[in-house]
Design an enzyme around this catalytic site. Sequence first.
Site, PDB file in Angstrom:
ATOM      1  N   SER A  11     -10.876  -0.354  -1.260  1.00  0.00           N
ATOM      2  CA  SER A  11      -9.633  -0.124  -0.357  1.00  0.00           C
ATOM      3  C   SER A  11     -10.019  -0.898   0.886  1.00  0.00           C
ATOM      4  CB  SER A  11      -9.162   0.958  -0.433  1.00  0.00           C
ATOM      5  OG  SER A  11      -8.304   1.214  -1.737  1.00  0.00           O
TER       6      SER A  11
ATOM      7  N   HIS B  83      -3.814   6.112   3.514  1.00  0.00           N
ATOM      8  CA  HIS B  83      -4.410   4.909   2.714  1.00  0.00           C
ATOM      9  C   HIS B  83      -4.013   3.622   3.472  1.00  0.00           C
ATOM     10  CE1 HIS B  83      -5.695   1.991  -0.204  1.00  0.00           C
ATOM     11  NE2 HIS B  83      -6.581   2.960  -0.393  1.00  0.00           N
TER      12      HIS B  83
ATOM     13  N   ASP C 220       0.744  -1.209   0.028  1.00  0.00           N
ATOM     14  CA  ASP C 220       0.167  -0.152  -0.036  1.00  0.00           C
ATOM     15  C   ASP C 220       0.952   1.269   0.136  1.00  0.00           C
ATOM     16  OD1 ASP C 220      -2.227   1.817   0.775  1.00  0.00           O
ATOM     17  OD2 ASP C 220      -3.176  -0.100   0.983  1.00  0.00           O
TER      18      ASP C 220
END
EC number: 3.4.21.-
Length: 738
Positions: free
Chosen positions: A527, A205, A144
């Site tokens: 996600s 994220h 990620d």
Amino acid sequence: MTKPAVSYCLLSCIFALLVVSFASADKDDQDKQEYIVYMGALPARVDYMPMSHHTSILQDVTGESSIEDRLVRNYKRSFNGFAARLTKSEREILASMDEVVSVFPNKKLKLQTTTSWNFMGLKESKRTKRNTIIESDTIIGVIDSGIYPESDSFSGKGFGPPPKKWKGVCKGGKNFTWNNKLIGARYYTPKLEGFPESARDYMGHGSHTASTAAGNAVKHVSFYGLGNGTARGGVPAARIAVYKVCDPGVDGCTTDGILAAFDDAIADKVDIITISIGGDNSSPFEEDPIAIGAFHAMAKGILIVNSAGNSGPEPSTVASIAPWMFTVAASNTNRAFVTKVVLGNGKTVGRSVNSFDLNGKKYPLVYGKSASSSCGAASAGFCSPGCLDSKRVKGKIVLCDSPQNPDEAQAMGAIASIVRSHRTDVASIFSFPVSVLLEDDYNTVLSYMNSTKNPKAAVLKSETIFNQRAPVVASYFSRGPNTIIPDILKPDITAPGSEIVAAYSPDAPPSISDTRRVKYSVDTGTSMSCPHVAGVAAYLKSFHPRWSPSMIQSAIMTTAWPMNASTSPFNELAEFAYGAGHVDPITAIHPGLVYEANKSDHIAFLCGLNYTAKNLRLISGDSSSCTKEQTKSLPRNLNYPSMTAQVSAAKPFKVIFRRTVTNVGRPNATYKAKVVGSKLKVKVVPAVLSLKSLYEKKSFTVTASGAGPKAENLVSAQLIWSDGVHFVRSPIVVYATN
């Protein structure tokens, strides 16, 4: 007197040749592009040296003895290949070599909770079954945007040393600290000004996904009071290893970095990899970096969980399509954040995450179309950049026809914004007060504005409401059918992905143009659903540490909560939207039967897709070849937990699926087949399976027939095997396209 003229002419010619030479060199340099050269599995020879081999190949192809400016990256730990800067002709030469599987461009891919685990039944309770000793030996690899290591969600307090199997390192860069929870960190992002070389998360994220899968339990977490509760992952006792491949300065996640992350993660001995990254379009397996990495991970017993993508709700948009990857769609939970807009004549309900409190004060309303002196009506209505007149919007609430540009209203001095959207299940964060309305509610506001000379409204701080209908599939995620392998159902499973509260990085703003910094934030997308399933998979592995990736995937799919096309306007694609259904972690512990497919099964699957013997040997790393029977095998006969077939539109059809189940329930069990759903005629042979011992296998065939669906339509049924205790459910989907 002629000699100077000759010399001048000679010099001019030499100069001209040099100019042409430099121009040609510049053009050659400009024509070079980064490519991935995929060479399959690593050869088993002890004397094989990947880096030396890659260098030799590049030198031969380019004709250059020094290839420092050509070679970008080597893949040498878990599979074979390299990334390099090549001209088009060099690419073609490499692609024709016997030792090369494929050569494809180094593309950029995209990045695709306090209540979600409770909603799924995996509660923070002494009654919840946990095998914490094995859970603590489970390592989740997160590919990620990095991680915020100082977060309480990743604290090493109370953890013992890393598992003995761990072969990784912590190369997090400057000012990056690891611990016995966060046991590994690597980064593959290029050096860019303003972004230090580090595994630290500058996007938020990666921290969010890592904590959703395996974050510690942290109490009293919220986003400015919203979603207050305990944030935790599915397996709080598990370890985390981070592989950073995305950075804001890169504007995406590069293919070469993703493959390097897989190369290391597999060799580091992680158990599960969660990767919430994908492209806009599906690609052939040999040109898909995630499919390539996932294949070699599967061969080593590592399950890959991948997000379906956020390009929905249109059909045929799912990009994660390989059967050796677990593809996750997104749903809501029973909690929602609602931002109310109070008008002079009543109320309407919007949807966003508004943490700003204007104390209920009403401000003048102005429509974007009426607040511009420089743009046409359409652009002004959208509040497009450069269109709004600050004198007309300052201190007011601005209506915008699109949710894309509320920041423009803020920049011009607006106090708040009300925007129109066709999706209200995407609760976005904004840097000032914003409420998102559906068409009907938005038109109500416009009608009110047209009914009075001095329209006013108040945008309230978001409220948390519970007991909304759930689970319902979200509007935004990518749908099937599978455009590369039509007879493999994708997505596979659905999990919570909307309005998830999880760890965030204070090194990143929670929204564009935001000056605030938070340690926990709200985010939405596949996600977010992807790490939920990774957490569930790790949870199952703590009870069944020897189960293969396909066994874990099968257990999750066949025990999922059933969903149907009538529960949401976004469910119209049925199984192409939600796959086998909604994940149910507790039931998945004891599935009864599983569908298992190992490396050799997937090689046979590739045989049915007409992969060459050369490429199969390179990909597998052994002497794999295709029998005549395997060459004729249909992809639908891969031993997959779902059954799918594409047929001709509006024509009678008859398709056969061949499957084998393994008994993981109890010995001396008898399972009977039941078919639910009247739109398909289904025959199961045999209809009764008697299994005397654990891990005994039994095969059967499923024949589905009917009149044939119309083009762009599907018909489906459910096959349920039951022994009275376990209910092993598989979707059967038949569809037609144009």
